[in-house]
Design a protein around this motif. Structure first.
Motif, PDB file in Angstrom:
ATOM      1  N   PHE A 108       7.400  -7.136   1.873  1.00 12.02           N
ATOM      2  CA  PHE A 108       5.841  -7.128   2.262  1.00 12.02           C
ATOM      3  C   PHE A 108       4.803  -7.496   1.328  1.00 12.02           C
ATOM      4  O   PHE A 108       5.059  -7.471   0.258  1.00 12.02           O
ATOM      5  CB  PHE A 108       5.323  -5.494   2.588  1.00 12.02           C
ATOM      6  N   THR A 109       4.105  -8.647   1.663  1.00 12.55           N
ATOM      7  CA  THR A 109       3.485  -9.689   0.625  1.00 12.55           C
ATOM      8  C   THR A 109       2.437  -8.807   0.210  1.00 12.55           C
ATOM      9  O   THR A 109       1.736  -9.303  -0.720  1.00 12.55           O
ATOM     10  CB  THR A 109       2.999 -10.846   1.631  1.00 12.55           C
ATOM     11  N   ASP A 110       1.909  -7.792   0.880  1.00 13.03           N
ATOM     12  CA  ASP A 110       0.622  -7.121   0.146  1.00 13.03           C
ATOM     13  C   ASP A 110       1.067  -5.937  -0.886  1.00 13.03           C
ATOM     14  O   ASP A 110       0.201  -5.050  -1.256  1.00 13.03           O
ATOM     15  CB  ASP A 110      -0.294  -6.511   1.360  1.00 13.03           C
ATOM     16  N   MET A 111       2.388  -6.004  -1.233  1.00 12.65           N
ATOM     17  CA  MET A 111       2.770  -4.736  -2.268  1.00 12.65           C
ATOM     18  C   MET A 111       3.758  -5.353  -3.490  1.00 12.65           C
ATOM     19  O   MET A 111       4.104  -6.532  -3.222  1.00 12.65           O
ATOM     20  CB  MET A 111       3.722  -4.006  -1.535  1.00 12.65           C
TER      21      MET A 111
END
Lengths: 258, 257
Positions: free
Chosen positions: B84-87
């Motif tokens: 997950f690119t936002d974590m």
């Protein structure tokens, strides 16, 4: 014959897409929201709502200013410049607030939602959620949907309020319309249910349509660069057209037939 | 088990058995639907006929709740890693734990540190996925996929596009994790040499069916022309170099000349 085949195939494709969109929304909303998802929804409200504030406030201000300027030049010929307040307020609350907010929202937040979900699909993040036994409809789609439904009416109200202040800035402070008549005529003309509530209802309908189209286009996109670019364009085009078409229908229902 | 996509038959009566606690490799040329096989096992796709059993329970006839319960016991390493690119890396590894367990944050932090230690990325716990190299991203994704201590790990092309060093690291990790955690592994790949070194059992798929199976030694000594073409990477053979087309002479000079 080929033309008929083409029309038939396109129609079936469209109907099937509407069916998929309905199933997606049902899958996302047919569950009780969990406490964890409230946090996700709040985060999405920040992304699609709070971060859209700048464009909404600036647009609202300028549209209110332009309307006051245009309204004044017409009304002053009849000596009716005192009615500037109701004119600005009614146009904003009934029409421009909900419609322009929805159009700006489609361009600013709708396109971003489509691209984000489309890329999550392309990079297999949605699949990996599924394989981790986490339903992407509930985890990814539902918070974004609710964020849109909550943000857009709020943005429309802010848009109208800022527009009325913009109208005051130009009409009263610059062109010299009496401040008392600007506010008091507005207060006596604008009706709570007919104007304010109807505007909010319009805004809720537009929020449903724009957010639904944006999320579905991303979720249903072909996971390639070309597919996501096409889906993003379609989000903006389809939701703008849907907003304008629905606005006519809603206006006819709310104000047209007495 | 038979699976069709549209009119195209992807698998025609294929039967594969994956022994518990071993590494089973599924090899085959690109485009044969190897990833599809993993999705079938994970219940993301349903076969047209036949059955898929996970721990003696049919994945095909499971209810949604049962399927989600079964998926907690399997995990899949996607080709792209699918972090997950936002974590951060640490949050990625913690994600399945936070979703499916009621452990306290302290314990989750400890588990995350241990899992990242296993793949050699404990120092990268606060990095974002975009800051990782391809090999590191895949190792981080591997740490995430073992976070819940699954019974089955599916690797989708784990070696594709990796430099020799990260390839070696991944080979070592897959073997060690399999033995240390006593999991069952399915590796889908077309990297012949790597697979022959780690797999306990190999299936080679081509042309909608299984063309060869057995231990790495069986495969090496196979007398099937198809298997040998695949192992040795010959350009032409039973799998033709040319995609089916009318003869070049006809295309260039027009029909009937």
């Amino acid at each position: 014959m080929n033309l008929f085949q083409h029309i038939g195939r396109e129609t079936i494709g469209k109907v099937a897409a509407i069916g998929r969109a309905g199933l997606m929304l049902f899958g996302a909303l047919a569950s009780l929201p969990k406490l964890k998802n409230v946090y996700l929804t709040v985060r999405q409200i920040y992304v699609v709502g709070v971060q859209s504030l700048l464009i909404i406030v600036v647009s609202g201000l300028f549209i209110g200013m332009v309307m006051a300027l245009q309204g004044y030049t017409i009304l002053v010929d009849y000596g009716a410049e005192g009615s500037l307040g109701p004119m600005v307020a009614l146009s904003l609350l009934r029409e421009l607030g909900p419609v322009v907010t929805a159009l700006l929202f489609a361009g600013r937040a709708g396109s971003a939602l489509t691209a984000e979900i489309g890329l999550m699909k392309a990079t297999e993040q949605l699949s990996s959620l599924e394989m981790m036994a986490v339903d992407p409809l509930r985890r990814v789609v539902a918070p974004r949907f609710w964020a849109g439904m909550i943000s857009m009416p709020a943005l429309a109200v802010i848009f109208s309020a800022v527009g009325i202040l913009g109208g005051h800035l130009v009409g009263v402070d610059w062109l010299g319309v009496d401040a008392g008549s600007y506010w008091s005529l507005m207060q006596s003309t604008v009706e709570w249910e007919k104007d304010v509530i109807n505007g909010v209802i319009k805004s809720l309908v537009f929020a449903l349509v724009v957010t639904w189209i944006a999320i579905f286009k991303g979720y249903d996109s072909i996971p390639t660069s070309e597919g996501i670019s096409k889906a993003t364009t379609e989000t903006v085009v389809f939701s703008s057209l849907a907003v304008l078409g629905l606005d006519f229908v809603l206006t006819a229902l709310m104000f047209g037939i007495e | 088990m038979t699976f069709r996509r549209g009119d195209r038959v992807i698998y025609d009566n294929v039967s594969i058995e994956v022994p518990k606690g071993k590494i089973t490799a599924v090899m085959g040329p690109s485009g044969i639907g190897k990833t599809t096989l993993l999705r079938l096992i994970g219940g993301q796709l349903l076969p047209d006929s036949g059955d898929i059993l996970f721990d003696n329970t049919s994945v095909v006839s499971m209810s949604r709740g049962e399927l989600y319960a079964a998926r907690r016991r399997m995990s899949m390493l996607f080709q792209s890693g699918a972090l997950f690119t936002d974590m951060t890396v640490g949050d990625n590894v913690a994600f399945p734990l936070k979703e499916h367990t009621r452990l306290s944050d302290d314990i989750i932090d400890t588990i995350v540190a241990l899992k990242l230690q296993a793949v050699g990325l404990r120092g990268a716990v606060n990095m974002m996925p975009s800051e990782l190299s391809g090999g590191m991203a895949r190792r981080a994704a591997l740490a995430r996929s073992i976070a819940l201590d699954p019974d089955l790990i599916m690797y989708d092309e784990p070696f594709a596009g990796q430099d020799p060093i990260s390839m070696g690291v991944l080979v070592k990790l897959i073997r060690e994790l399999n033995d240390a955690l006593d999991v069952t592994s399915i590796v889908v790949t077309h990297d012949v040499t790597e697979v022959l070194t780690i797999a306990d059992y190999i299936y080679i798929l081509a042309d909608k069916r299984i063309i060869g199976k057995g231990t790495p030694d069986d495969i090496r000594n196979s007398d099937s022309a198809l298997v040998q073409q695949f192992l040795n990477g010959e350009a032409d053979g039973p799998v033709p170099f040319h995609y089916p087309a009318p003869p070049l002479k006809d295309s260039l000079l027009g029909e009937g000349s």
